[in-house]
Scaffold this active site. Structure first.
Site, PDB file in Angstrom:
ATOM      1  N   LYS A 141       0.840  -1.202   0.000  1.00 40.68           N
ATOM      2  CA  LYS A 141       0.000   0.000   0.000  1.00 40.68           C
ATOM      3  C   LYS A 141       0.879   1.258   0.000  1.00 40.68           C
ATOM      4  O   LYS A 141       0.569   2.242  -0.686  1.00 40.68           O
ATOM      5  CB  LYS A 141      -0.917  -0.026   1.229  1.00 40.68           C
ATOM      6  CG  LYS A 141      -1.733   1.218   1.448  1.00 40.68           C
ATOM      7  CD  LYS A 141      -2.911   1.377   0.499  1.00 40.68           C
ATOM      8  CE  LYS A 141      -3.578   2.733   0.711  1.00 40.68           C
ATOM      9  NZ  LYS A 141      -4.840   2.903   0.046  1.00 40.68           N
ATOM     10  N   LYS A 150      -1.214  11.391   6.158  1.00 40.82           N
ATOM     11  CA  LYS A 150      -0.858  10.259   7.035  1.00 40.82           C
ATOM     12  C   LYS A 150      -0.150   9.165   6.221  1.00 40.82           C
ATOM     13  O   LYS A 150       0.885   8.637   6.638  1.00 40.82           O
ATOM     14  CB  LYS A 150      -2.164   9.729   7.668  1.00 40.82           C
ATOM     15  CG  LYS A 150      -2.060   8.519   8.540  1.00 40.82           C
ATOM     16  CD  LYS A 150      -2.521   7.219   7.911  1.00 40.82           C
ATOM     17  CE  LYS A 150      -3.913   7.186   7.347  1.00 40.82           C
ATOM     18  NZ  LYS A 150      -4.295   5.895   6.773  1.00 40.82           N
TER      19      LYS A 150
HETATM   20  P1  NAP Z   1     -13.199   7.809   7.980  1.00 42.45           P
HETATM   21  O1  NAP Z   1     -14.422   7.970   7.157  1.00 42.45           O
HETATM   22  O2  NAP Z   1     -12.580   9.011   8.604  1.00 42.45           O
HETATM   23  O3  NAP Z   1     -13.539   6.706   9.115  1.00 42.45           O
HETATM   24  C1  NAP Z   1     -12.632   6.381  10.138  1.00 42.45           C
HETATM   25  C2  NAP Z   1     -13.245   5.356  11.050  1.00 42.45           C
HETATM   26  O4  NAP Z   1     -12.293   5.063  12.089  1.00 42.45           O
HETATM   27  C3  NAP Z   1     -14.513   5.831  11.772  1.00 42.45           C
HETATM   28  O5  NAP Z   1     -15.355   4.726  11.961  1.00 42.45           O
HETATM   29  C4  NAP Z   1     -13.954   6.341  13.099  1.00 42.45           C
HETATM   30  O6  NAP Z   1     -14.902   6.350  14.163  1.00 42.45           O
HETATM   31  C5  NAP Z   1     -12.899   5.287  13.365  1.00 42.45           C
HETATM   32  N1  NAP Z   1     -11.874   5.715  14.313  1.00 42.45           N
HETATM   33  C6  NAP Z   1     -10.909   6.664  14.121  1.00 42.45           C
HETATM   34  N2  NAP Z   1     -10.124   6.754  15.209  1.00 42.45           N
HETATM   35  C7  NAP Z   1     -10.588   5.852  16.113  1.00 42.45           C
HETATM   36  C8  NAP Z   1     -10.191   5.476  17.407  1.00 42.45           C
HETATM   37  N3  NAP Z   1      -9.139   6.043  18.023  1.00 42.45           N
HETATM   38  N4  NAP Z   1     -10.913   4.522  18.051  1.00 42.45           N
HETATM   39  C9  NAP Z   1     -11.972   3.948  17.447  1.00 42.45           C
HETATM   40  N5  NAP Z   1     -12.396   4.249  16.197  1.00 42.45           N
HETATM   41  C10 NAP Z   1     -11.703   5.200  15.537  1.00 42.45           C
HETATM   42  O7  NAP Z   1     -12.011   7.111   7.152  1.00 42.45           O
HETATM   43  P2  NAP Z   1     -12.110   6.126   5.882  1.00 42.45           P
HETATM   44  O8  NAP Z   1     -12.032   6.948   4.651  1.00 42.45           O
HETATM   45  O9  NAP Z   1     -13.207   5.146   6.098  1.00 42.45           O
HETATM   46  O10 NAP Z   1     -10.669   5.400   5.999  1.00 42.45           O
HETATM   47  C11 NAP Z   1     -10.431   4.260   6.805  1.00 42.45           C
HETATM   48  C12 NAP Z   1      -9.066   3.686   6.444  1.00 42.45           C
HETATM   49  O11 NAP Z   1      -9.070   3.287   5.060  1.00 42.45           O
HETATM   50  C13 NAP Z   1      -7.898   4.669   6.606  1.00 42.45           C
HETATM   51  O12 NAP Z   1      -6.773   3.993   7.100  1.00 42.45           O
HETATM   52  C14 NAP Z   1      -7.675   5.168   5.177  1.00 42.45           C
HETATM   53  O13 NAP Z   1      -6.338   5.610   4.980  1.00 42.45           O
HETATM   54  C15 NAP Z   1      -8.008   3.932   4.375  1.00 42.45           C
HETATM   55  N6  NAP Z   1      -8.422   4.162   2.985  1.00 42.45           N
HETATM   56  C16 NAP Z   1      -9.344   5.131   2.690  1.00 42.45           C
HETATM   57  C17 NAP Z   1      -9.726   5.335   1.371  1.00 42.45           C
HETATM   58  C18 NAP Z   1     -10.716   6.411   0.963  1.00 42.45           C
HETATM   59  O14 NAP Z   1     -10.822   6.702  -0.245  1.00 42.45           O
HETATM   60  N7  NAP Z   1     -11.483   6.985   1.864  1.00 42.45           N
HETATM   61  C19 NAP Z   1      -9.171   4.535   0.345  1.00 42.45           C
HETATM   62  C20 NAP Z   1      -8.275   3.536   0.677  1.00 42.45           C
HETATM   63  C21 NAP Z   1      -7.909   3.348   2.013  1.00 42.45           C
HETATM   64  P3  NAP Z   1     -15.920   7.606  14.344  1.00 42.45           P
HETATM   65  O15 NAP Z   1     -17.076   7.294  13.438  1.00 42.45           O
HETATM   66  O16 NAP Z   1     -16.265   7.595  15.765  1.00 42.45           O
HETATM   67  O17 NAP Z   1     -15.149   8.842  13.921  1.00 42.45           O
END
Ligand code: NAP
Length: 294
Positions: free
Chosen positions: A172, A240
């Site tokens: 990744k 990040k």
């Molecule tokens: P997001 O919408 O910001 O969601 C993050 C999730 O993590 C939420 O459920 C949040 O809970 C939870 N979380 C964060 N900190 C936490 C903690 N300390 N304890 C418990 N729960 C916690 O992010 P996302 O876009 O889904 O991304 C998730 C992962 O996938 C990341 O590592 C990102 O780099 C990766 N990713 C994202 C994409 C994209 O296009 N978005 C593509 C590939 C990979 P709350 O609901 O309470 O905030």
């Protein structure tokens, strides 16, 4: 179905991914820090647990999809974490994008409790999560990969086992390195064209027919022309990821000249308050360097 699945982290990516597993007929237990986000899945038949530990206790395979390395450490190793609920023989699959070194450490800690771990970060964005067409890059034991494969197949299309623990996260990081430098090239080219008096939309169209063609030029190039920086993939998360890229390079003594440059430009984007915008907003930073608007 046989395996009971736990899902922790129902953000932009996690919610549709958990939905696909549920739709496939698996028994699913969910937890999210902000509890209200569990409601749509509970209405479709998932059970809600009170902590990550409870999710693990109710599951054979527990998936985590949270934001960053400290968050994964929290939900897996924290006081109410998965590690305190796992039984010997169960599997933890972290699909977040985090540091390869931290992944290996978490796998080691889970092994002390008799549980297996896979790192399985994804590429394909929100659209790939919703469509169930993610690319999934997996590290860990091959037999554990085979066991979890039927679950991966509900969320993704290109599913590759790359090697032992951490190999998925290293892959990744390579993905993000290529992506960031391609994005930088596209942003500079479109800004150069504009400053040199040539229509950047025509430049994009011309380049799409030749060797400079890429998905980044096609999709993000269009975003740049439209100045459409609604996320998508937040700059905060990309910043990040560039930290993970540079840290990984440093850990093995590999100078990443291009990667470091891109990482610094994402730091500028963060300092300019662009963290909640799509990562293609790098075009605005580049245009600013040229003394012009993107
Ligand atoms: P997001 O919408 O910001 O969601 C993050 C999730 O993590 C939420 O459920 C949040 O809970 C939870 N979380 C964060 N900190 C936490 C903690 N300390 N304890 C418990 N729960 C916690 O992010 P996302 O876009 O889904 O991304 C998730 C992962 O996938 C990341 O590592 C990102 O780099 C990766 N990713 C994202 C994409 C994209 O296009 N978005 C593509 C590939 C990979 P709350 O609901 O309470 O905030």
């Amino acid at each position: 179905m046989g395996e009971r699945i736990g899902f922790i982290g129902l953000g932009i990516m996690g919610r549709p991914m958990a939905g696909h597993v549920l739709d496939a007929g698996f028994t699913v237990t969910v937890w999210n820090r902000t509890r209200s986000k569990t409601t749509p899945l509970v209405e479709r038949g998932a059970a809600a647990a009170a902590s990550p530990r409870e999710v693990a206790a109710a599951s054979d395979i527990t998936i985590t999809m949270v934001a960053d390395t400290p968050d994964v450490l929290d939900v897996i190793l924290g006081p109410q974490g998965v590690a305190h609920g796992v039984r010997p023989g169960s599997v933890v699959v972290d699909m977040s994008t985090i540091s390869p070194a931290a992944t290996r450490e978490v796998a080691r800690r889970l092994a002390e409790r008799g549980a297996e771990m896979l790192d399985a970060p994804v590429s394909g964005g929100e659209k790939g999560a919703i469509d169930g067409t993610l690319s999934i890059m997996v590290g860990g034991k091959p037999e554990v990969f085979e066991r979890v494969l039927p679950v991966f197949q509900k969320m993704g299309r290109q599913i590759v086992h790359l090697g032992e623990s951490g190999a998925g996260q290293v892959t990744k990081a390579c993905n993000q390195l290529v992506l960031s430098l391609t994005l930088l090239g596209v942003a500079e080219a479109l800004t150069l064209a504009r400053k040199a008096g040539v229509d950047p939309a025509k430049v994009r169209a011309a380049l799409l027919g030749g060797f400079a063609q890429s998905r980044v030029l096609e999709l993000h190039g269009q975003r740049m022309l439209d100045r459409n920086f609604a996320p998508g993939f937040r700059t905060r998360l990309y910043h990040k990821d560039m930290g993970i890229v540079t840290e990984t390079g440093r850990s093995v003594g590999m100078p990443l000249l291009g990667g470091s440059l891109a990482a610094q430009l994402y730091q500028v984007a963060m300092n300019q308050g662009l963290g909640e915008m799509d990562y293609s907003v790098l075009a605005r930073v580049v245009a600013g360097l040229g003394g012009t608007e993107s």
